[in-house]
Design an enzyme around this catalytic site. Structure first.
Site, PDB file in Angstrom:
ATOM      1  N   HIS A   1      -2.858  -9.607  -0.233  1.00  0.00           N
ATOM      2  CA  HIS A   1      -1.629  -8.804  -0.200  1.00  0.00           C
ATOM      3  C   HIS A   1      -0.771  -9.046  -1.437  1.00  0.00           C
ATOM      4  O   HIS A   1      -0.431 -10.184  -1.770  1.00  0.00           O
ATOM      5  CB  HIS A   1      -0.807  -9.148   1.045  1.00  0.00           C
ATOM      6  CG  HIS A   1       0.488  -8.400   1.137  1.00  0.00           C
ATOM      7  ND1 HIS A   1       0.561  -7.072   1.507  1.00  0.00           N
ATOM      8  CD2 HIS A   1       1.767  -8.795   0.899  1.00  0.00           C
ATOM      9  CE1 HIS A   1       1.823  -6.684   1.500  1.00  0.00           C
ATOM     10  NE2 HIS A   1       2.576  -7.707   1.131  1.00  0.00           N
TER      11      HIS A   1
ATOM     12  N   TYR B   1       5.216   5.516   6.003  1.00  0.00           N
ATOM     13  CA  TYR B   1       4.884   4.383   6.863  1.00  0.00           C
ATOM     14  C   TYR B   1       5.637   4.601   8.175  1.00  0.00           C
ATOM     15  O   TYR B   1       6.876   4.615   8.194  1.00  0.00           O
ATOM     16  CB  TYR B   1       5.287   3.060   6.214  1.00  0.00           C
ATOM     17  CG  TYR B   1       4.394   2.641   5.081  1.00  0.00           C
ATOM     18  CD1 TYR B   1       3.327   1.778   5.299  1.00  0.00           C
ATOM     19  CD2 TYR B   1       4.597   3.115   3.790  1.00  0.00           C
ATOM     20  CE1 TYR B   1       2.495   1.385   4.267  1.00  0.00           C
ATOM     21  CE2 TYR B   1       3.763   2.733   2.747  1.00  0.00           C
ATOM     22  CZ  TYR B   1       2.720   1.874   2.992  1.00  0.00           C
ATOM     23  OH  TYR B   1       1.896   1.488   1.960  1.00  0.00           O
TER      24      TYR B   1
END
Length: 561
Positions: free
Chosen positions: A356, A174
């Site tokens: 999420h 990430y």
């Protein structure tokens, strides 16, 4: 033989395509390019090397979906299909293979699964899937059939891109990059955005998000590096307001003609954080990337500001999943009391949603209830993967009125965990959130719940009394420490699940300033639901075994044997 076209209502069983379509694939593979005027608008690379490229289209009128699989450098064959979570076992597959003399095409018996056949096989049954070069790809196949809204004449663009990043040679990265808007940048509306993926990196760039930083800080330090780096300034954790989110397989995102997402101007931070998820299972070294998101915006403000609201569970350890669970459900509420107080009389209109969870999430659904009855699904994903998260346009705009209830449930699998998984911000902790995109914007930014902490303490005392084992209930012990001492037998699991199903909740009915709306929000009763929507059930034929005639012999030059 013809593989039947699947019904849209049977998304879990969508795996077929016509032999004619597959023959087009073979010709294209031999020619090294796809057919001209391809009628397949959606496209993703399946494997990290780009050997397989899948295109598809969806017809909601005909209730069918068609695939095109482009194979580069076809060897002894290929298999393609779908499975529950990416495994080949019990997957629905179509297979093209050769025995070294003739070529055959057949079907077997949703994560997309694929396999590349390196050597000839004598029969479909002889294919040893454990010895194949296989993999999986995640994608939302059923894209909503939403027409493109009119765009303003004064529309301008802004690119938020990674600055020539050297992609690390590891499977998952990430990458975070901080940039900023120009000084004095006035208030605008974002009306659409689209991905920019560096050519050649289509299989590496998995998803991207652009966040706006919090207004309480006048400045943010520059940063360009892995998001988990120890060198990342802690202030970057305050850059969490989503402006745009894209995941593999998604196309451009459009706001409704009457609404736009405001950014810039007074009361808005100039600082933005780009986050790019690189999926590099081959651990390729030396690859450079400048991918990002292109924002389209206008100075001519639209009628409504769009807003983003968090639904689901508060980030707190009082909501936990026992270890060794296959399908444990946690539910968060946006209660009628909160919507009655915080929503305008005309209500709000939800047009998009981003589900999420963290690593153990398997299903997520948000349902709207009115007058004690579940009325419609806002968004659901029964094959949810935490590794594939995008903002999804809803097929139908959902209107929420004052007094409505929004119920968000998440299903978790903790089979590989030895301790309870508690709620929290950490990646090994859990979340259950639906970020809904709506208009007109209101002051309500967070409408979530969690079990009342006092009732959870009653659970720990109850477990102590009935199990004859010492569960830590001392005042100085944290909730995660208390959960860590629970003996997870079937009784304790069932009691915890029951507690979450009846105990009072603590409601967070919060403004964007993180201050709660005025009122009593602790020890609130669960909303009373007297009628629930039925779970969708696949209308699958009783058998999808191989056709009686067996596999079809095909001529990869275009004929059919």
């Amino acid at each position: 033989m013809k593989v039947p076209s699947p019904s849209v209502r049977e998304a879990a069983s969508m795996y077929g395509t016509a032999v004619a379509i597959f023959l087009v694939i073979l010709v294209a593979a031999l020619q090294g390019s796809e057919p001209p005027e391809s009628p397949f608008p959606y496209r993703i690379p399946l494997d990290p090397e780009g050997t397989l490229e899948l295109s598809w289209n969806v017809s909601y009128v005909q209730e069918t979906i068609h695939f095109q699989l482009l194979v580069r450098e076809l060897k002894a064959g290929v298999l393609f299909g779908m499975s529950d979570r990416g495994e080949l076992e019990n997957a629905d597959l179509v297979v093209l293979w050769t025995d070294g003399d003739s070529a055959y095409f057949g079907d077997g018996t949703v994560h997309l699964v694929y396999g590349i056949l390196e050597e000839p096989f004598w029969s479909l049954e002889a294919i040893n899937t454990s010895a194949l070069h296989t993999g999986l790809q995640r994608v939302q196949l059923l894209k909503p059939n939403v027409s493109v809204p009119a765009l303003p004449a004064d529309m301008r663009t802004m690119e938020v891109r990674a600055p020539d990043v050297l992609v690390p040679g590891q499977e998952t990265t990430y990458w975070c990059y901080i940039t900023e808007l120009p000084d004095g940048f006035p208030r605008h509306h974002i009306v659409m955005y689209e991905p920019i993926v560096t050519e050649g990196n289509e299989a590496l760039v998995h998803h991207m998000e652009v966040f706006q930083c919090a207004t309480e800080f006048e400045s943010f330090p520059q940063f360009n590096g892995p998001c988990d780096s120890k060198m990342k300034p802690s202030r970057l954790n305050y850059c969490r307001h989503v402006l745009a989110a894209w995941a593999l397989g998604a196309k451009a995102f459009y706001y409704p003609e009457e609404a736009g997402l405001a950014f810039g101007g007074a009361g808005s931070s100039r600082f933005l954080r780009l986050e790019v998820h690189y999926h590099n299972p081959l651990k390729i070294e030396g690859r450079r990337d400048s991918s990002g998101i292109r924002l389209y915006y206008t100075a001519t403000l639209r009628r409504f500001d769009a807003g983003i609201m968090e639904l689901g569970l508060v980030y707190t350890p009082v909501m936990a999943i026992p270890p060794q669970e296959t399908a444990f459900v946690l539910t968060g509420y946006c209660t009628d009391k909160c919507t009655q107080l915080a929503l305008p009389p005309s209500g709000i209109h939800i047009f998009a949603s981003q589900l999420h969870t963290h690593l153990t999430g398997r299903k997520v659904v948000t349902v709207l209830a009115r007058d004690g009855r579940e009325r419609e699904v806002v968004n659901r994903d029964d094959h949810y993967s935490p590794h594939f998260q995008e903002i999804r346009m809803l097929k139908k705009v959902v209107s929420v009125h004052p007094g409505d209830v929004l119920i968000t449930s998440c299903t978790y699998n903790t089979e590989d965990r030895k301790l309870a998984t508690v709620g929290g911000f950490g990646i090994l902790e859990e979340m259950c959130v639906n970020y809904v995109h709506y208009y007109p914007q209101t002051q309500l930014e967070l409408c979530k719940s969690a079990v009342d902490p006092g009732f959870l303490q009653k659970y720990f005392h109850f477990v102590n009394r009935f199990n004859g084992e010492e569960v830590c209930t001392c005042p100085q012990a944290s909730v995660p420490e208390q959960f860590a001492t629970v003996p997870w037998n079937s009784f304790n699991r069932q009691v915890l699940s029951a507690l979450y199903g009846f105990a009072p909740i603590s409601m967070h009915c919060n403004k964007s300033s993180a201050v709660r709306f005025q009122g009593e929000w602790n020890l609130q009763p669960l909303p009373e639901i007297i009628s629930k929507l039925e779970e969708p059930t696949p209308q699958c034929p009783a058998s999808r075994g191989r056709s009686p005639a067996g596999p079809t012999v095909v001529d990869i030059g275009g004929g059919k044997g």
